[in-house]
Scaffold this motif. Structure first.
Motif, PDB file in Angstrom:
ATOM      1  N   THR A 261       0.908  -1.462  -0.268  1.00 16.25           N
ATOM      2  CA  THR A 261       0.109   0.111  -0.398  1.00 16.25           C
ATOM      3  C   THR A 261       1.053   1.030   0.225  1.00 16.25           C
ATOM      4  O   THR A 261       0.343   1.968  -0.616  1.00 16.25           O
ATOM      5  CB  THR A 261      -0.414  -0.355   1.283  1.00 16.25           C
ATOM      6  OG1 THR A 261      -1.331  -1.415   0.959  1.00 16.25           O
ATOM      7  CG2 THR A 261      -1.361   1.320   1.417  1.00 16.25           C
TER       8      THR A 261
ATOM      9  N   THR B 131     -10.895  -8.002   7.483  1.00 14.37           N
ATOM     10  CA  THR B 131     -12.092  -8.559   7.485  1.00 14.37           C
ATOM     11  C   THR B 131     -11.977  -9.801   6.765  1.00 14.37           C
ATOM     12  O   THR B 131     -10.949 -10.031   6.040  1.00 14.37           O
ATOM     13  CB  THR B 131     -12.969  -7.519   7.075  1.00 14.37           C
ATOM     14  OG1 THR B 131     -12.325  -7.041   5.608  1.00 14.37           O
ATOM     15  CG2 THR B 131     -12.481  -6.403   7.200  1.00 14.37           C
TER      16      THR B 131
ATOM     17  N   ARG C  87     -10.533 -13.817   1.867  1.00 14.42           N
ATOM     18  CA  ARG C  87      -9.026 -13.474   0.999  1.00 14.42           C
ATOM     19  C   ARG C  87      -9.257 -12.229   2.756  1.00 14.42           C
ATOM     20  O   ARG C  87     -10.367 -11.720   3.184  1.00 14.42           O
ATOM     21  CB  ARG C  87      -9.175 -12.214   0.482  1.00 14.42           C
ATOM     22  CG  ARG C  87      -8.857 -12.579  -1.203  1.00 14.42           C
ATOM     23  CD  ARG C  87      -8.072 -12.648  -2.191  1.00 14.42           C
ATOM     24  NE  ARG C  87      -9.021 -10.813  -1.705  1.00 14.42           N
ATOM     25  CZ  ARG C  87      -8.736 -10.416  -3.055  1.00 14.42           C
ATOM     26  NH1 ARG C  87      -7.627  -9.889  -3.790  1.00 14.42           N
ATOM     27  NH2 ARG C  87     -10.097  -8.578  -3.363  1.00 14.42           N
TER      28      ARG C  87
ATOM     29  N   LEU D 150      -8.444  -8.930   4.392  1.00 11.31           N
ATOM     30  CA  LEU D 150      -7.604  -7.781   4.509  1.00 11.31           C
ATOM     31  C   LEU D 150      -7.718  -6.493   5.717  1.00 11.31           C
ATOM     32  O   LEU D 150      -8.718  -6.657   5.984  1.00 11.31           O
ATOM     33  CB  LEU D 150      -9.264  -6.860   3.326  1.00 11.31           C
ATOM     34  CG  LEU D 150      -9.334  -7.926   2.329  1.00 11.31           C
ATOM     35  CD1 LEU D 150     -10.678  -7.571   1.361  1.00 11.31           C
ATOM     36  CD2 LEU D 150      -8.544  -8.392   1.396  1.00 11.31           C
TER      37      LEU D 150
ATOM     38  N   THR E 275      -8.422  -3.334  -3.220  1.00 11.91           N
ATOM     39  CA  THR E 275      -8.437  -4.793  -2.467  1.00 11.91           C
ATOM     40  C   THR E 275      -7.287  -5.701  -2.661  1.00 11.91           C
ATOM     41  O   THR E 275      -6.269  -6.334  -1.386  1.00 11.91           O
ATOM     42  CB  THR E 275      -9.923  -5.393  -2.737  1.00 11.91           C
ATOM     43  OG1 THR E 275      -9.797  -6.256  -3.769  1.00 11.91           O
ATOM     44  CG2 THR E 275     -11.210  -4.402  -1.685  1.00 11.91           C
ATOM     45  N   ASP E 276      -6.395  -5.650  -3.479  1.00 15.11           N
ATOM     46  CA  ASP E 276      -5.774  -6.128  -3.956  1.00 15.11           C
ATOM     47  C   ASP E 276      -3.830  -6.208  -3.379  1.00 15.11           C
ATOM     48  O   ASP E 276      -3.541  -6.460  -2.795  1.00 15.11           O
ATOM     49  CB  ASP E 276      -5.033  -6.626  -5.241  1.00 15.11           C
ATOM     50  CG  ASP E 276      -6.071  -7.714  -6.355  1.00 15.11           C
ATOM     51  OD1 ASP E 276      -6.537  -7.843  -5.500  1.00 15.11           O
ATOM     52  OD2 ASP E 276      -5.681  -7.229  -7.121  1.00 15.11           O
TER      53      ASP E 276
ATOM     54  N   LEU F 294      -4.249  -4.623  -0.237  1.00 13.15           N
ATOM     55  CA  LEU F 294      -5.157  -4.718   1.254  1.00 13.15           C
ATOM     56  C   LEU F 294      -4.830  -6.268   2.027  1.00 13.15           C
ATOM     57  O   LEU F 294      -4.742  -6.983   2.821  1.00 13.15           O
ATOM     58  CB  LEU F 294      -6.475  -4.345   1.428  1.00 13.15           C
ATOM     59  CG  LEU F 294      -6.305  -2.677   1.484  1.00 13.15           C
ATOM     60  CD1 LEU F 294      -7.367  -2.533   2.163  1.00 13.15           C
ATOM     61  CD2 LEU F 294      -5.057  -1.736   2.858  1.00 13.15           C
ATOM     62  N   ASP F 295      -4.905  -6.954   0.846  1.00 18.33           N
ATOM     63  CA  ASP F 295      -4.696  -8.844   1.322  1.00 18.33           C
ATOM     64  C   ASP F 295      -3.255  -9.005   1.905  1.00 18.33           C
ATOM     65  O   ASP F 295      -2.569  -8.935   1.445  1.00 18.33           O
ATOM     66  CB  ASP F 295      -4.686  -9.557  -0.522  1.00 18.33           C
ATOM     67  CG  ASP F 295      -5.254 -11.108  -0.081  1.00 18.33           C
ATOM     68  OD1 ASP F 295      -4.938 -11.215   0.453  1.00 18.33           O
ATOM     69  OD2 ASP F 295      -4.733 -11.607  -1.413  1.00 18.33           O
TER      70      ASP F 295
END
Length: 519
Positions: free
Chosen positions: A305, A362, A367, A369, A379-380, A382-383
């Protein structure tokens, strides 16, 4: 000296070190390697205090010590190169004037290097106000490579190099005033070495932070100059390693340690804003121009991120994220302990928290996150599924005598817990065993503090465990860090179990909420 020359040449650049160098000098004079088998080459880099005179006096009293006086270069690279030229040893060990060696460092590390025919031998380091590699020194590594060991985490020059190897490849430090000068030499050395051996079973090198302002390389960096030098190190990697996963993995080290680390948490939050913005610009430029997609792709979620925010120039979001991350800490709860003879078994739980609550995630579409206080993050990025899968709880014992840290045998399990406000958190429950008979090659008298290391979500954070181990003539004693309400009785008047009972007011096998350190 021996007939064939010294086994080791210790090269020490020194500048205005009159007030700090005595610790190093004492450690050199205490070496278990006979003085006839090693030499010390001090290079006085135009000191303006009493450093030169002190070193001359030392050399006059000890034939295996010599001093070279030079005009001030203002940077340690040229003095180190002069030391290489003057050295006659089979191996060259670089040491800074504010650091010191353990008493058996030269003997043990040289023997280890010779036994494994190493071009480079790295002894375990302990940091005093400085960060040193951790995972590299978890176990001995007689034949470590960039493919199978975290060698790339150790980029300082405080190692033992075969002198013929340095000469064969003309390995020298860049002599201009350049940041990351160690990286320029060490990177090439790793890529050219036939064998690198890592000695983790004995602490060899004590790396200290100089507090008197004498260390020029500790001054605030100029972002443009610093990242120019960093890109030159990347050029070295690119010249030896073709595009692909291995190059990406090596590039990842500089992205993670020299770039993203400056844009995270307290380092960014507390930096002058105009200077920090320059760093963001340089980092973003380097990410866009030099790194393939695979470099950042293998990083943990938060670092991916930060990489994306820097590459996109989202400065305000970086500062918002840094403010939140500055509060991330490891939290440990001691749930019990049991002392049997020379073995202490400790049970505890650990997790990561920030502010008033835990780090949360979550679970969406299979996945995990990471939850962060920044909007519009794909979201990728935060995975965090992979890093949660590889999270761990370690327990270490740290010697009060010299700061040596030893990993203890530990087993742990991971528990996912629902957070009342929404989301999930991770709690690690672990059991660690302290065997005094094997602790750091023991048993040796002394005090050991315990701490836990929580690794999760891409963070690794330490937390104190409110127990300590004191090894005395009659065996181990567990000591509570909290002040006792009344002084304990004299040690010779009570037995081991009675002392533990007096200290804690409970039997040593106590567990549960009332146990020592329970919160």
């Amino acid at each position: 000296m021996t007939a064939g020359g010294p086994k080791v040449s210790v090269v020490v650049p020194a500048y205005n070190a009159a007030g700090t160098i005595q610790t190093l000098v004492d450690s050199l004079l205490r070496q278990s390697m006979p003085a006839a088998e090693f030499e010390v080459v001090f290079i006085d880099d135009g000191s303006t205090d009493d450093t030169g005179a002190l070193l001359d006096k030392l050399a006059a009293a000890h034939p295996h010590i010599q001093v070279l006086h030079t005009e001030n270069a203002g940077w340690p690279s040229r003095p180190r190169n002069l030391g290489i030229a003057r050295a006659r040893g089979e191996y060259v060990q670089f040491v800074d004037d504010d650091d010191w060696l353990a008493d058996e460092a030269l003997e043990r590390l040289h023997a280890y290097a010779v036994r494994h025919d190493a071009d480079i031998a790295i002894g375990r380091m302990v940091g005093h106000g400085r960060t040193v590699p951790r995972e590299l020194f978890r176990v001995d590594r007689p034949d470590a490579t960039l493919h199978d060991a975290p060698l790339i985490d150790s980029m300082t020059c405080h190692k033992m190099f075969r002198r013929a190897f340095l000469l064969e490849h003309d390995l020298r430090f860049p002599e201009d005033r350049r940041r990351l000068e160690d990286h320029h030499l060490v990177t090439r050395a790793y890529l050219l070495a036939r064998r690198v051996s890592v000695l983790s079973g004995y602490t060899c090198y004590h790396h200290a932070k100089r507090t008197d302002g004498g260390n020029l390389t500790a001054s605030r960096l100029d972002p443009a100059e610093y990242f120019d030098s960093l890109r030159a190190v990347l050029d070295i990697v690119d010249a030896h390693v073709p595009p692909g996963p291995q190059r990406d993995r090596l590039h990842r080290r500089w992205l993670r340690n020299e770039m993203l680390a400056r844009l995270r948490g307290k380092r960014l939050r507390d930096a002058p804003r105009d200077w920090a913005d320059q760093v963001v610009d340089e980092v973003g430029r380097t990410i866009r121009e030099r790194f393939a997609p695979g470099v950042a792709a293998a990083l943990p979620a938060l670092q991916r991120t930060v990489t994306a925010l820097a590459a996109e120039g989202r400065v305000e979001d970086l500062h918002r994220l840094a403010e939140w991350e500055a509060g991330v800490r490891g939290v440990v709860r001691l749930t019990g302990y049991e002392l049997t003879g020379s073995t202490l078994v400790v049970t505890l739980t650990g997790q990561l928290r920030t502010g008033d609550g835990p780090i949360t995630f979550t679970h969406v579409d299979g996945r995990d996150l990471l939850v962060v206080p920044v909007e519009e993050i794909p979201t990728d990025l935060l995975d965090c599924t992979e890093e949660l899968r590889h999270g761990r709880l370690d327990v270490l014992a740290r010697s009060a005598r010299d700061g040596t840290e030893s990993f203890l045998p530990v087993s742990f399990e991971v528990k996912r817990v629902t957070v009342p406000a929404g989301g999930l958190r991770v709690v690690y429950r672990g059991t660690a065993t302290v065997d005094v008979d094997t602790l750091d090659g023991g048993p040796d008298p002394g005090d050991w503090a315990l701490k836990a290391r929580v690794s999760s979500f891409g963070w690794t954070k330490d937390a104190k465990v409110p127990l300590a181990l004191s090894v005395g003539a009659d065996g181990p004693v567990v000591v509570d860090k909290r002040p006792s309400p009344t002084p304990p009785p004299p040690p010779e008047k009570v037995g081991l179990w009675r002392r533990v009972q007096r200290t804690f007011g409970r039997r040593p096998g106590a567990t549960g909420p009332g146990a020592v350190g329970a919160t």
